[in-house]
Scaffold this motif. Structure first.
Motif, PDB file in Angstrom:
ATOM      1  N   ALA A 100       0.808  -1.225   0.000  1.00  0.00           N
ATOM      2  CA  ALA A 100       0.000   0.000   0.000  1.00  0.00           C
ATOM      3  C   ALA A 100       0.840   1.273   0.000  1.00  0.00           C
ATOM      4  O   ALA A 100       0.317   2.341  -0.273  1.00  0.00           O
ATOM      5  N   CYS A 101       2.118   1.185   0.342  1.00  0.00           N
ATOM      6  CA  CYS A 101       2.928   2.411   0.312  1.00  0.00           C
ATOM      7  C   CYS A 101       4.336   2.093  -0.171  1.00  0.00           C
ATOM      8  O   CYS A 101       4.705   0.938  -0.356  1.00  0.00           O
ATOM      9  N   ARG A 102       5.140   3.137  -0.334  1.00  0.00           N
ATOM     10  CA  ARG A 102       6.478   2.984  -0.931  1.00  0.00           C
ATOM     11  C   ARG A 102       7.422   2.169  -0.054  1.00  0.00           C
ATOM     12  O   ARG A 102       8.417   1.651  -0.538  1.00  0.00           O
ATOM     13  N   LEU A 103       7.129   2.044   1.255  1.00  0.00           N
ATOM     14  CA  LEU A 103       8.041   1.281   2.121  1.00  0.00           C
ATOM     15  C   LEU A 103       8.099  -0.189   1.714  1.00  0.00           C
ATOM     16  O   LEU A 103       9.084  -0.874   1.988  1.00  0.00           O
ATOM     17  N   SER A 104       7.058  -0.650   1.035  1.00  0.00           N
ATOM     18  CA  SER A 104       7.051  -2.059   0.598  1.00  0.00           C
ATOM     19  C   SER A 104       8.143  -2.325  -0.437  1.00  0.00           C
ATOM     20  O   SER A 104       8.590  -3.457  -0.596  1.00  0.00           O
ATOM     21  N   LYS A 105       8.579  -1.273  -1.120  1.00  0.00           N
ATOM     22  CA  LYS A 105       9.569  -1.450  -2.205  1.00  0.00           C
ATOM     23  C   LYS A 105      10.971  -1.731  -1.651  1.00  0.00           C
ATOM     24  O   LYS A 105      11.789  -2.359  -2.304  1.00  0.00           O
ATOM     25  N   THR A 106      11.244  -1.224  -0.432  1.00  0.00           N
ATOM     26  CA  THR A 106      12.618  -1.326   0.086  1.00  0.00           C
ATOM     27  C   THR A 106      12.742  -2.281   1.273  1.00  0.00           C
ATOM     28  O   THR A 106      13.848  -2.534   1.740  1.00  0.00           O
ATOM     29  N   ARG A 107      11.632  -2.784   1.772  1.00  0.00           N
ATOM     30  CA  ARG A 107      11.701  -3.667   2.951  1.00  0.00           C
ATOM     31  C   ARG A 107      12.264  -5.032   2.593  1.00  0.00           C
ATOM     32  O   ARG A 107      12.142  -5.473   1.446  1.00  0.00           O
ATOM     33  N   HIS A 108      12.856  -5.674   3.609  1.00  0.00           N
ATOM     34  CA  HIS A 108      13.179  -7.099   3.482  1.00  0.00           C
ATOM     35  C   HIS A 108      12.096  -7.927   4.149  1.00  0.00           C
ATOM     36  O   HIS A 108      11.767  -9.008   3.689  1.00  0.00           O
ATOM     37  N   SER A 109      11.577  -7.406   5.274  1.00  0.00           N
ATOM     38  CA  SER A 109      10.513  -8.133   5.976  1.00  0.00           C
ATOM     39  C   SER A 109       9.406  -7.163   6.333  1.00  0.00           C
ATOM     40  O   SER A 109       9.666  -5.977   6.558  1.00  0.00           O
ATOM     41  N   VAL A 110       8.214  -7.709   6.471  1.00  0.00           N
ATOM     42  CA  VAL A 110       7.128  -6.977   7.117  1.00  0.00           C
ATOM     43  C   VAL A 110       7.207  -7.362   8.597  1.00  0.00           C
ATOM     44  O   VAL A 110       7.161  -8.536   8.941  1.00  0.00           O
TER      45      VAL A 110
END
Ligand code: URA
Length: 221
Positions: A55-65
């Motif tokens: 849902a937001c740009r942080l999903s593009k750079t994360r390794h884990s939720v």
């Protein structure tokens, strides 16, 4: 896909969507009583949604939720800001230096870390550990609300201003957020300094200890 399969898939998505946003009862059907959605099922379905969230740009750079951890019947929930590098690598909240300090605070309160629930305002690491942006917080807010609604703790502890503002929707400075008890719905909220702040400003530990004493007064009256 057959019509029946796609109907089942769509119904499942709809139910998971409304669960994620805190709906706990389904309206009564022709057979009578409303059905309560089991909190464990609700949290599990919210977690599955979060793990796939884009849902937001942080999903593009994360390794884990980093969804959060702790028992469903926790009486105390800590809410931090967002995962850092260690948390992103391990997929668990508060496992780095700030996490070690948080664990010490919990133990000094006479509690076990495993007995409390720990989560964050955003579930994905902001790059370079910057504070999460308002639109990122908004995109993640349904998950936090659903976690709190499923757990229904006796007390919530907001760790730092970002968590306090996200939960309480008040734009006050820390000096006005500490020292009083707010409400998230019917649940009391105590605001204290973030453990990362304490690592930089150890003299504030005494103030956090005051906040934790007040919190314990609510938790164990
Ligand atoms: N800081 C946070 O706010 N959350 C974590 O999980 C770790 C560090």
């Amino acid at each position: 896909m057959t019509r029946l399969k796609s109907l089942i898939r769509d119904t499942r998505r709809t139910l998971e969507g409304i669960q994620a946003f805190g709906v706990t009862m389904l309206p009564a059907g022709e057979t009578g009583k409303a059905r309560r959605i089991d909190p464990a099922d609700r949290l599990d379905s919210v977690r599955r949604q979060a793990l796939a969230c884009e849902a937001c740009r942080l999903s593009k750079t994360r390794h884990s939720v980093v969804f959060g951890e702790g028992p469903l019947d926790a009486e105390l929930v800590f809410v931090g800001e967002g995962p850092g590098r260690d948390e992103d690598a391990q997929g668990r909240p508060f496992v780095g230096a700030a996490g070690t300090l948080l664990t010490k605070i919990i133990q000094a309160m006479g509690l076990r870390r495993e007995s409390v629930y720990i989560t964050n305002v955003v579930k994905c690491r902001p790059p370079m550990n910057r504070p999460p942006e308002p639109d990122e917080i908004a995109a993640c807010h349904g998950y936090l609300e659903a976690q709190l609604a499923a757990i229904r703790p006796k007390v919530i502890c907001a760790l730092g201003r970002t968590a306090a503002v996200a939960l309480l929707k008040v734009e006050s400075p820390m000096s006005q957020l500490r020292g009083r008890t707010f409400q998230w719905g019917e649940i009391p909220v105590v605001v204290t300094f973030h453990p990362a702040y304490l690592l930089r400003n150890p003299s504030a530990k005494a103030l956090v200890w005051q906040d934790m004493q007040r919190l314990l007064g609510i938790l164990k009256p």
